[in-house]
Motif scaffolding. Structure first.
Motif, PDB file in Angstrom:
ATOM      1  N   ILE A  98       1.072  -0.767   0.062  1.00 34.86           N
ATOM      2  CA  ILE A  98       0.590   0.234  -0.110  1.00 34.86           C
ATOM      3  C   ILE A  98       0.921   1.287  -0.027  1.00 34.86           C
ATOM      4  O   ILE A  98       1.174   0.576   0.764  1.00 34.86           O
ATOM      5  N   ASN A 136       0.322   4.871   0.816  1.00 33.77           N
ATOM      6  CA  ASN A 136       0.701   6.535   1.548  1.00 33.77           C
ATOM      7  C   ASN A 136       1.133   7.647   0.583  1.00 33.77           C
ATOM      8  O   ASN A 136       1.979   7.864   1.325  1.00 33.77           O
ATOM      9  N   TYR A 179     -10.867  -4.937  -1.444  1.00 32.56           N
ATOM     10  CA  TYR A 179      -9.751  -3.955  -0.671  1.00 32.56           C
ATOM     11  C   TYR A 179      -9.621  -2.543  -0.985  1.00 32.56           C
ATOM     12  O   TYR A 179      -9.590  -2.151  -2.344  1.00 32.56           O
ATOM     13  N   SER A 210      -9.851   1.908   0.687  1.00 25.15           N
ATOM     14  CA  SER A 210      -8.965   2.283   1.913  1.00 25.15           C
ATOM     15  C   SER A 210      -9.834   4.029   2.146  1.00 25.15           C
ATOM     16  O   SER A 210     -11.487   3.959   1.722  1.00 25.15           O
ATOM     17  N   GLY A 247      -4.808   5.876   7.407  1.00 29.63           N
ATOM     18  CA  GLY A 247      -5.885   5.757   7.245  1.00 29.63           C
ATOM     19  C   GLY A 247      -6.113   4.450   7.850  1.00 29.63           C
ATOM     20  O   GLY A 247      -5.000   3.679   8.210  1.00 29.63           O
ATOM     21  N   ILE A 301      -7.596   0.039   5.995  1.00 30.33           N
ATOM     22  CA  ILE A 301      -8.226  -0.707   5.108  1.00 30.33           C
ATOM     23  C   ILE A 301      -8.983  -1.364   5.407  1.00 30.33           C
ATOM     24  O   ILE A 301      -8.841  -2.348   6.996  1.00 30.33           O
ATOM     25  N   PRO A 307      -3.731   6.465   2.648  1.00 31.94           N
ATOM     26  CA  PRO A 307      -3.179   5.457   1.656  1.00 31.94           C
ATOM     27  C   PRO A 307      -3.974   5.475   0.226  1.00 31.94           C
ATOM     28  O   PRO A 307      -5.160   5.402   0.127  1.00 31.94           O
TER      29      PRO A 307
END
Length: 362
Positions: free
Chosen positions: A49, A51, A324, A326, A335, A337, A356
């Motif tokens: 991920i 960010n 998924y 965010s 953040g 998920i 994210p």
């Protein structure tokens, strides 16, 4: 107004505040924990991920999630390399065991070992890199936000070798995501533009273009070789104009529009994605929505309700179609998920870092 533009406005405010506010540093707790665990022997398909952090604060970060263990490691780049990732992590791709992390406002692409998260090289000299697409081991394209050219790079030598020129100018020229069909690359021109460009990768030239609506923000290629493009429609008061967002289907072979779905003026669709078999579309429009590529109408019921969340980006596991998404919350605090089953059942929740904005499957 599209949330993406709200975020950009917030970024502009951030620029004004930067002069009197210190950049946010990496978490002391994270640094004191030493280097990240790395991946070691992966238990299954892992998820990176990126960010974004806050514009001009240099607090972009990289996280890694193990879906089987349900464990997350944050700040993995900084902890593995002893330095911050940079300013605005935009995107990431993995190729042959190397992860390529595009850091937009820092003008750099880092190459990292995906098992140890350690840097093995970097490409510099960009204006505002957004996405990287590999054509071979020694050639890749890099799109830009504040530069109308697409950069040609040699990943082996970590060098810029040339440019794909466009007819856009430096004031409003931009290219974003890329998909490939045969020898052609298709890219959406998002910022104050309305075009999809078709690029011949053998000659590195734009050979055609197609108007699709104001500000195409996402593009994917399905299993039937159809391009799907979401436009955000601009925003009220934009000098480029404002219209209802759209979802457009384009035949990649003929490069012609086949179908167009029109959203409401107050809608803000974004983050268009496909499942692993390329026959289902997913996108955010407040809630998370799912539809077949053969549907004739936009879906009427969301896969996942938005609730109090601020859904910002999504991805779909290419193996099992888990979703998924965010939650950027307020673009200031770390953040969240959310992981859902293909039917929309919540399976897991984990915290990452600030904003994210994109995902990359290992």
């Amino acid at each position: 107004m599209l949330r993406r533009w709200i975020y950009i406005i917030l970024l502009g405010i951030g620029v004004l505040l930067t002069a009197c506010m210190e950049p946010i540093a990496i978490s002391t707790e994270e640094l004191e924990s030493g280097g990240p665990d790395g991946i070691g022997d992966p238990t299954g398909m892992g998820l990176f991920i990126t960010n974004e952090g806050n514009f001009m604060y240099g607090n972009a970060t990289l996280s890694y999630y193990d879906p089987q263990k349900k464990t997350v490691q944050n700040e993995i780049f900084a902890r593995a390399n002893g330095m911050l990732l940079g300013d605005v992590a935009q995107s990431m791709v993995v190729r042959n065991g190397i992860g390529w992390v595009v850091v937009n406002n820092s003008g750099v692409i880092f190459a990292i070992d995906v098992k140890t998260f350690k840097e093995v090289g970097r490409i510099t000299g960009f204006t505002s890199p957004r996405y990287i697409h590999f054509l071979s081991e020694e050639k890749a394209y890099v799109t830009q936000l504040w530069d109308p050219r697409i950069y040609i790079v040699n990943p082996k030598s970590y060098s810029i070798t040339g440019y794909v020129e466009t007819d856009m100018n430096f004031q409003n020229g931009s290219t974003e995501q890329m998909v490939q069909y045969g020898k052609y690359i298709f890219t959406n021109c998002w910022s104050y533009q309305n075009r999809i460009l078709k690029i011949d990768t053998e000659t590195d030239t734009v050979v055609d273009e197609l108007e699709v609506g104001i500000q195409p923000s996402s593009i994917v290629l399905d299993c039937y070789n159809k391009l799907w493009v979401i436009t955000d429609g601009g925003y009220e008061g934009s000098p480029y104009g404002n219209e209802a967002p759209t979802l457009t289907r384009i035949d990649a072979e003929t490069f012609t529009i086949e179908k167009q779905f029109v959203f409401g003026m107050n809608d803000s669709p974004r983050s268009l994605q496909l499942n692993g078999t390329g026959d289902e579309l997913y996108f955010i429009n407040g809630a998370v929505w799912k539809m077949s590529v053969t549907d004739d109408l936009l879906p009427i019921r969301p896969l996942v309700e938005e609730g109090d969340a601020n859904f910002y980006a999504l991805t779909v596991n290419p193996v099992n179609s888990e979703v998924y998404v965010s939650d950027a919350i307020d673009y200031v605090q770390p953040g969240i998920i959310y992981r859902y089953s293909p039917e929309g059942e919540l399976l897991d929740t984990f915290h990452v870092k600030i904003t994210p904005g994109s995902f990359c499957w290992l």
